[in-house]
Design a protein around this motif. Structure first.
Motif, short mmCIF file in Angstrom:
data_model
loop_
_atom_site.label_atom_id
_atom_site.label_comp_id
_atom_site.label_asym_id
_atom_site.label_seq_id
_atom_site.Cartn_x
_atom_site.Cartn_y
_atom_site.Cartn_z
N MET A 379 0.82 -1.22 0.00
CA MET A 379 0.00 0.00 0.00
C MET A 379 0.85 1.27 0.00
O MET A 379 0.67 2.17 -0.83
N ILE A 380 1.80 1.37 0.93
CA ILE A 380 2.54 2.62 1.07
C ILE A 380 3.66 2.74 0.05
O ILE A 380 4.16 3.84 -0.21
N MET A 381 4.03 1.63 -0.57
CA MET A 381 4.98 1.74 -1.68
C MET A 381 4.40 2.62 -2.79
O MET A 381 5.11 3.42 -3.40
N GLN A 382 3.11 2.45 -3.04
CA GLN A 382 2.48 3.30 -4.05
C GLN A 382 2.47 4.75 -3.61
O GLN A 382 2.68 5.66 -4.42
N TYR A 383 2.29 5.01 -2.32
CA TYR A 383 2.36 6.38 -1.80
C TYR A 383 3.73 6.99 -2.10
O TYR A 383 3.84 8.15 -2.51
N VAL A 384 4.76 6.19 -1.84
CA VAL A 384 6.13 6.68 -2.05
C VAL A 384 6.34 7.02 -3.53
O VAL A 384 6.91 8.06 -3.87
N ALA A 385 5.90 6.12 -4.40
CA ALA A 385 6.03 6.37 -5.84
C ALA A 385 5.29 7.65 -6.22
O ALA A 385 5.81 8.47 -7.00
N ALA A 386 4.10 7.85 -5.67
CA ALA A 386 3.33 9.06 -5.96
C ALA A 386 4.07 10.31 -5.48
O ALA A 386 4.07 11.34 -6.16
N ALA A 387 4.70 10.22 -4.31
CA ALA A 387 5.44 11.36 -3.78
C ALA A 387 6.64 11.70 -4.67
O ALA A 387 6.91 12.87 -4.95
N LEU A 388 7.35 10.67 -5.12
CA LEU A 388 8.50 10.89 -6.00
C LEU A 388 8.07 11.50 -7.33
O LEU A 388 8.73 12.40 -7.87
N VAL A 389 6.97 11.00 -7.87
CA VAL A 389 6.45 11.53 -9.13
C VAL A 389 6.04 12.99 -8.97
O VAL A 389 6.31 13.83 -9.83
N VAL A 431 13.26 8.71 -10.54
CA VAL A 431 12.66 7.76 -11.48
C VAL A 431 13.14 6.35 -11.18
O VAL A 431 12.36 5.39 -11.22
N ARG A 432 14.42 6.23 -10.88
CA ARG A 432 14.97 4.90 -10.59
C ARG A 432 14.26 4.28 -9.37
O ARG A 432 13.96 3.08 -9.36
N ARG A 433 13.97 5.07 -8.38
CA ARG A 433 13.27 4.55 -7.20
C ARG A 433 11.83 4.16 -7.53
O ARG A 433 11.31 3.18 -7.01
N VAL A 434 11.20 4.93 -8.41
CA VAL A 434 9.84 4.56 -8.83
C VAL A 434 9.87 3.22 -9.54
O VAL A 434 9.02 2.34 -9.30
N TYR A 435 10.85 3.02 -10.42
CA TYR A 435 10.94 1.75 -11.14
C TYR A 435 11.34 0.61 -10.22
O TYR A 435 10.96 -0.55 -10.44
N ALA A 436 12.10 0.92 -9.17
CA ALA A 436 12.40 -0.10 -8.17
C ALA A 436 11.11 -0.57 -7.52
O ALA A 436 10.90 -1.78 -7.29
N ILE A 437 10.21 0.37 -7.22
CA ILE A 437 8.92 0.02 -6.61
C ILE A 437 8.06 -0.77 -7.59
O ILE A 437 7.44 -1.79 -7.22
N GLU A 438 8.02 -0.34 -8.85
CA GLU A 438 7.26 -1.11 -9.84
C GLU A 438 7.81 -2.52 -9.95
O GLU A 438 7.06 -3.51 -10.04
N ALA A 439 9.14 -2.64 -9.95
CA ALA A 439 9.76 -3.97 -10.05
C ALA A 439 9.34 -4.85 -8.88
O ALA A 439 8.97 -6.02 -9.07
N GLU A 483 15.32 0.49 -1.43
CA GLU A 483 16.70 0.96 -1.59
C GLU A 483 17.60 -0.13 -2.15
O GLU A 483 18.51 0.14 -2.94
N ALA A 484 17.37 -1.39 -1.75
CA ALA A 484 18.17 -2.49 -2.28
C ALA A 484 17.93 -2.66 -3.78
O ALA A 484 18.87 -2.84 -4.57
N MET A 485 16.66 -2.60 -4.20
CA MET A 485 16.34 -2.73 -5.62
C MET A 485 16.90 -1.54 -6.40
O MET A 485 17.43 -1.69 -7.52
N THR A 486 16.79 -0.35 -5.82
CA THR A 486 17.32 0.85 -6.48
C THR A 486 18.82 0.72 -6.69
O THR A 486 19.34 1.03 -7.78
N ALA A 487 19.54 0.28 -5.67
CA ALA A 487 21.00 0.13 -5.78
C ALA A 487 21.36 -0.92 -6.83
O ALA A 487 22.33 -0.76 -7.58
N TRP A 488 20.59 -1.98 -6.89
CA TRP A 488 20.82 -3.04 -7.87
C TRP A 488 20.65 -2.53 -9.31
O TRP A 488 21.46 -2.80 -10.18
N LEU A 489 19.59 -1.76 -9.51
CA LEU A 489 19.37 -1.18 -10.83
C LEU A 489 20.47 -0.19 -11.18
O LEU A 489 20.95 -0.14 -12.32
N HIS A 490 20.89 0.60 -10.19
CA HIS A 490 21.92 1.61 -10.43
C HIS A 490 23.25 0.97 -10.77
O HIS A 490 24.04 1.52 -11.55
#
Length: 507
Positions: A379-389, A431-439, A483-490
């Motif tokens: 639930m709150i992952m989507q909130y975070v993505a919305a905040a970043l967007v 954007v990278r963090r948003v895609y980490a959440i989508e992933a 953050e782990a997914m974000t770092a992996w993508l980065h």
């Protein structure tokens, strides 16, 4: 070893210099040109000619004549007074890019510096001694004066540097490495700071990260397609050839390749007639960002090989001409465009996240929760993505539409290109963090549906990603997962083999 000649630096060479530790050197042709232009500067000083920045003051002081015995002091004073940068420091990667780009510009032979100064700059690059350069304070016209002054300070043995992860006074670092500082002579201070290398350096790193993230965005979107039983008909080549954009056609082709063999996607009419835009229009939306990336790469490649200081010395023609190549407008526009295009890539990702977690829009457990109601799941992952967007929408406001006159109105229009570049880089990080959440959400969805039904390409990503973020079988501190997914993508930017996304067919 990559040879700098002021004309042939490419994005691929910059990537090798920045992320593979490639050393740099001057080409023989550039050495000859640098020596020739320096002889002309020395003649101007010796003969007492009135030439801007060599025998005159700067900006509004361009009408103040400087005597021959004071030209060295003029250059030193210029650097000391202009080193006014504030705020956090640029990363070592961006600073390395800045140093290489400045060296490449000087190597064109239009700047009038001594060969020894240029060799000193290259020595610092190859020994990985990085000036401490604050991010804020450039107007992006008359060059990136404040940031580049902090770079020039170090050549003089002043200021601070980062060396092997340690912040040191320059003189301490130089003593440790037996590096001798430079005493600036006529024209050299001005040649070092009158240029667009700060905004271009940020732009180069931003582009390289954006290009990598763009590839990842397609693969993550493909997994979301599987998680939502997306309709493959929307990627039929007939649809995209009918419109004609090459980038759109290419995205659709890669989506078909990513999803080939999947038992989780559907066809038109099987589950529904058509998908929402964020699934159906992936080629159109992502393809438009691809167009922008091509434009940005083109402009950065030109600027990487540009003479951007003032005045320029054309030794073959015997001319010294005051112009305005330091004005950052082309890069300012490119960076604003990059920020907008990447922000939009996050916008569409966040809407796909909503479709993954909203039980009114799918047949998955509400918020992908292991125990809906007792546990909140994603639930709150989507909130975070919305905040970043939302934050990206403010960062994507074009910096280039602003201008504040400076130097007593002598410099009455500026680009704000460095601000635009910094904002673009911030957008890309978001954007990278948003895609980490989508992933994370897409992986959870396909895990619920049965990962064994995935396409071979997407399943390979799933297998690798599960070592980074495990299946969600109960609520936990999801910040760590993001953050782990974000770092992996980065990590794929620097080490393409480390993250599967850069090895996908057709990417």
């Amino acid at each position: 070893m990559i040879h700098l000649d002021g004309n042939t630096l490419t994005m691929e060479k910059m990537k090798a210099i920045l992320f593979s530790g490639e050393k740099v050197a001057l080409s023989e042709e550039s050495i000859a040109k640098v020596k020739q232009s320096r002889l002309m500067v020395e003649r101007i000083v010796a003969e007492g000619e009135i030439v801007y920045g060599i025998t005159t003051g700067f900006g509004k002081f361009s009408d103040v004549r400087i005597e021959a015995e004071d030209v060295a002091a003029l250059q030193k004073n210029l650097i000391l007074s202009h080193a006014c940068g504030v705020g956090p420091l640029f990363s070592e990667t961006i600073t390395r890019a800045m140093m290489v780009l400045r060296a490449n510009a000087l190597a064109k032979g239009f700047s009038g510096v001594r060969l020894s100064l240029l060799e000193k700059l290259i020595e610092l690059v190859n020994k990985e001694v990085y000036p401490c350069v604050p991010q804020q304070g450039s107007l992006g016209a008359s060059g990136d004066l404040a940031p580049l002054s902090h770079l020039a300070l170090v050549l003089m043995g002043e200021g601070e540097v980062m060396y092997q992860g340690e912040k040191l006074e320059t003189k301490v670092c130089f003593a440790r490495l037996s590096i001798a500082p430079i005493v600036l002579e006529a024209k050299e201070g001005l040649a070092l700071i009158n240029g667009t290398q700060a905004m271009t350096a940020v732009g180069v790193v931003a582009y390289l990260e954006a290009a990598c993230l763009f590839k990842q965005s397609e693969l993550i979107a493909a997994i979301t397609m599987e998680g939502l039983h997306g309709i493959m008909d929307a990627f039929d080549p007939l649809v995209h050839e009918a419109r004609g954009y090459p980038e759109q056609i290419a995205v659709a082709a890669r989506m078909r390749a990513h999803l080939e063999g999947s038992k989780l996607v559907s066809v038109q009419g099987e589950k529904r007639v058509q998908d929402a835009y964020t699934l159906r229009c992936i080629p159109q939306i992502h393809g438009a960002t691809a167009q922008t990336l091509t434009y940005v790469k083109d402009k950065l490649t030109i600027e990487m090989n540009a003479a951007t200081d003032n005045p320029l010395i054309f030794a073959d023609e015997g001319k010294v001409i005051s112009g305005g190549n330091f004005h950052g407008q082309p890069i300012a526009f490119a960076m604003d465009y990059l920020a907008i295009a990447m922000a939009e890539l996050a916008n569409v990702s966040e809407r796909r996240i909503e479709r993954l977690v909203n039980p009114q829009l799918n047949d998955l457990p509400p918020f992908l929760s292991a125990a809906p109601g007792l546990q909140s799941g994603a639930m709150i992952m989507q909130y975070v993505a919305a905040a970043l967007v939302s934050e990206n929408k403010t960062l994507a406001h074009p910096a280039s539409v602003d201008s504040i006159p400076s130097s007593a109105n002598q410099e009455d229009h500026v680009s704000m290109g460095t601000i635009g570049a910094r904002h673009a880089y911030q957008v890309i990080e978001n954007v990278r963090r948003v895609y980490a959440i989508e992933a994370i959400c897409a992986l959870q969805a396909v895990g619920i549906r049965g990962a064994h039904k995935m396409a071979p390409v997407t399943h390979a990503f799933y297998t690798a990603a599960r070592h980074v973020v495990p299946f969600i079988d109960g609520d936990r501190v999801f910040s760590k997962d993001i953050e782990a997914m974000t770092a992996w993508l980065h990590a794929a930017v620097q080490e393409p083999g480390k993250v599967m996304t850069n090895e996908v067919r057709g990417s």
